[in-house]
Write a protein that holds these residues in place. Sequence first.
Motif, PDB file in Angstrom:
ATOM      1  N   ILE A   1       5.518  -7.454   0.577  1.00 18.54           N
ATOM      2  CA  ILE A   1       6.454  -6.466   1.121  1.00 18.54           C
ATOM      3  C   ILE A   1       5.861  -5.829   2.367  1.00 18.54           C
ATOM      4  O   ILE A   1       6.540  -5.676   3.388  1.00 18.54           O
ATOM      5  CB  ILE A   1       6.770  -5.382   0.062  1.00 18.54           C
ATOM      6  CG1 ILE A   1       7.490  -6.023  -1.116  1.00 18.54           C
ATOM      7  CG2 ILE A   1       7.625  -4.270   0.663  1.00 18.54           C
ATOM      8  CD1 ILE A   1       7.657  -5.102  -2.293  1.00 18.54           C
TER       9      ILE A   1
ATOM     10  N   LEU B   1       6.071  -8.246   5.230  1.00 23.51           N
ATOM     11  CA  LEU B   1       7.428  -8.495   5.716  1.00 23.51           C
ATOM     12  C   LEU B   1       8.058  -7.290   6.393  1.00 23.51           C
ATOM     13  O   LEU B   1       8.733  -7.421   7.404  1.00 23.51           O
ATOM     14  CB  LEU B   1       8.325  -8.906   4.543  1.00 23.51           C
ATOM     15  CG  LEU B   1       8.335 -10.396   4.243  1.00 23.51           C
ATOM     16  CD1 LEU B   1       9.189 -10.666   3.029  1.00 23.51           C
ATOM     17  CD2 LEU B   1       8.890 -11.169   5.437  1.00 23.51           C
ATOM     18  N   VAL B   2       7.880  -6.119   5.836  1.00 24.97           N
ATOM     19  CA  VAL B   2       8.608  -4.962   6.367  1.00 24.97           C
ATOM     20  C   VAL B   2       7.690  -3.817   6.785  1.00 24.97           C
ATOM     21  O   VAL B   2       8.167  -2.747   7.156  1.00 24.97           O
ATOM     22  CB  VAL B   2       9.676  -4.449   5.363  1.00 24.97           C
ATOM     23  CG1 VAL B   2      10.703  -5.518   5.107  1.00 24.97           C
ATOM     24  CG2 VAL B   2       9.036  -3.998   4.067  1.00 24.97           C
TER      25      VAL B   2
ATOM     26  N   ASP C   1       5.888  -1.886   5.035  1.00 23.74           N
ATOM     27  CA  ASP C   1       6.009  -0.724   4.160  1.00 23.74           C
ATOM     28  C   ASP C   1       4.690  -0.515   3.426  1.00 23.74           C
ATOM     29  O   ASP C   1       4.287  -1.319   2.606  1.00 23.74           O
ATOM     30  CB  ASP C   1       7.135  -0.986   3.155  1.00 23.74           C
ATOM     31  CG  ASP C   1       7.280   0.136   2.149  1.00 23.74           C
ATOM     32  OD1 ASP C   1       6.541   1.132   2.250  1.00 23.74           O
ATOM     33  OD2 ASP C   1       8.134   0.015   1.277  1.00 23.74           O
TER      34      ASP C   1
END
Lengths: 205, 531
Positions: free
Chosen positions: A89, A92-93, A95
């Motif tokens: 995660i 990918l983003v 975060d």
Amino acid sequence: MDFSTDEHDAITELVNIAMGRAAASLNDLLQATIHLSVPTVELTEPSEFSVALSNLQNDEFACVCQDFDDNLAGTAALILPPDSALKLIEVLVGDQYTPESLDSIRVGTLNEIGNIVINALMGVLANLLDQPLRFSLPYFAEGNPSKVLGLEPANSANTETAMLLIRTNFTVDAFKTCGSLLVIFRMGGLKRILAKATGIYDRLE
Amino acid sequence: MTHSADSPERYTLYDYVPEGVLLLQQDMTVLFWNRCLELWTGLKREQIVGQPISVHFPNFDKQTFTSRLQGVFSGGPPAVFSSQIHRQIIRCDLPDGRPRIQKATATAIPVPNETDCHALMIIHDVSDLIYVNEKYQRMHRELVAAKEAAEEATRFKSNFLANMSHEIRTPMNAVLGMTHLALQTQLNPEQEDYLKKAHFSAKALLGIIDDILDLSKIEAGKLKLEATSFQLNDVLDSVVNLVADKAKGKGLELRREFSANVPHTLTGDPLRLSQVLVNLLNNAVKFSDRGEIVLTTQALALDGKGACLNFSVSDTGIGMTKEECAGLFQTFNQADTSTTRKYGGTGLGLSICKELVELMDGSIEVESEVGVGSSFSFTAHFELEEDDAAPAPPQPQRPSAPEPDALQQIQGARILLVEDNEINQLVAKKMLERLGLTVDLAENGQLAVEAVAKTAYNLIFMDIQMPQMDGYEATRNIRALECGKELPIIAMTAHAMKTDAEKSFNAGMNGHLTKPIDPEELLATLCKWCM
């Protein structure tokens, strides 16, 4: 039910092709090299599931599952150790918020990752086997994969006597992540798959 | 537009659904656009149906959408699009102008008599969830930053206090040493009285500095209790002896009560236990002008491995009100600030006691009545030896008091004093010469190494912080010399932390004396190493 060497080699070969496609989709997503292990294909009794999944015995795995039925019934799943799930995660983003826990937003992101990989895998497998399959939406569960997939001997005291358990492990060295892809075919369609797979394998040879 | 057997009319039911609903055919043409999407975007169904979706929403041209939607069009598994990866599927804003964040699913809908499927997209608005989450993320980041800043400030404060304590101890060494030396010269009664008071005050000041240092160590989490075997009676004897003179001076009776079931050999931190007891006894003496002070020891719980002991100190002093008792164990708090004038103290003692008792897994409390007296009691846990009767193992403690003839034996020993501060040089030199020793001086580590190479010494006292070459490096260099391998080297430093003693030993020193130098300790060290 018997499982001949030919049948075993045939299904392993097909799964290998499908897993390759799944890895390619993950590669596209992460822009990083994915290393795949050779898939293991096992015909297992309910009492043996926990042995077959022995290194997935932990209550904290992040599991994204998609069930399928119609001519063949079963479940495909992406299984990630918790730190790998959070790392994916993050990659990918971007975060990085409280990396100890998964909230509903991040579960949504994992669902999409699982969905991409499982669709690539099952799309190829369904095409190769020429079997129409009806899929559920991906769902997320955190826990011991045996329990999440209903493979506990207690749960499996149902009609099923055996399942075809297909498994590949993968690593993404660039992000220090790893995981497993599982496909379970339930008893009903097993003979059909094996016959079909052997036919295709013979043609490939 | 290619005509389809999947009639869009059958989708109008979705106008009543509070989610975005969109039907696409294989070439990405919009077949259905529900009421909710009209409201979100302002685009009417008739404005978009029949057109490629990318005309209005170019993001649908991206490969992440097209390749996965093609899988759906060919009858494959459903695809999901998450809010974190895509943020906006259908780009539109909320009424307040912020982007409307969405997640979506695309499911294959079979079309009669056709091989390709349609893709039914259900688009769910998750803006509220995302924005609340982002707000919490921001708050979380701010809290983390504030916590880190606070911790940094505490570390800074503790380091500052530790450094300050070192800086204060250095001149205190001079004050205590000089008054000690002066008291041994010929003085008239008035001068002797002044000097004794100055010496006493300097010692009291040192006690306060130690309190502040202890508290800063506790706050920084650096204070660790020892776990050594000790005789409880030894501790009780020494604390009672410490306050006995003061109690006697005020005409107070000092009594001990000891219940029979209290074990004698305990494992724990005798020094910290003494510190708490001395503090309570000193308070009792300070605030009582008549009557008695009773130190009671009881065992509350005993099993094979451990003991929970209760200690209490009762006095017949001025006592306190309930309100005064309530804040007593807080830092810098005193029952009545005006008592500071009459009775002295920093208000740190009891808060240190509380912290120390808690480190010993116990608790401390007070009962008091104005004009009748106070009773402080605390519990503490200790481990027990396997066999309570077994003799305690030898302890690494202060060297014991020297025998009188031992003093004879060290006469004439040659000592190298390595010290850069002139006053401290003078204090230590005078103290050593008074004991009949020959003292050479070296002002830094480099000169000390040179002196050792030339002259045979019985012992070196080594300061740590010095210009050019510090005490650690000098020790290592001396140890490298043939004549320096066995030479006793004792650190003499204002660094009072336990870790400082360890550093000295690691550098190859044999012992560690803390400034201000205690004359008795100095003598004991000399006897141990020069005999």
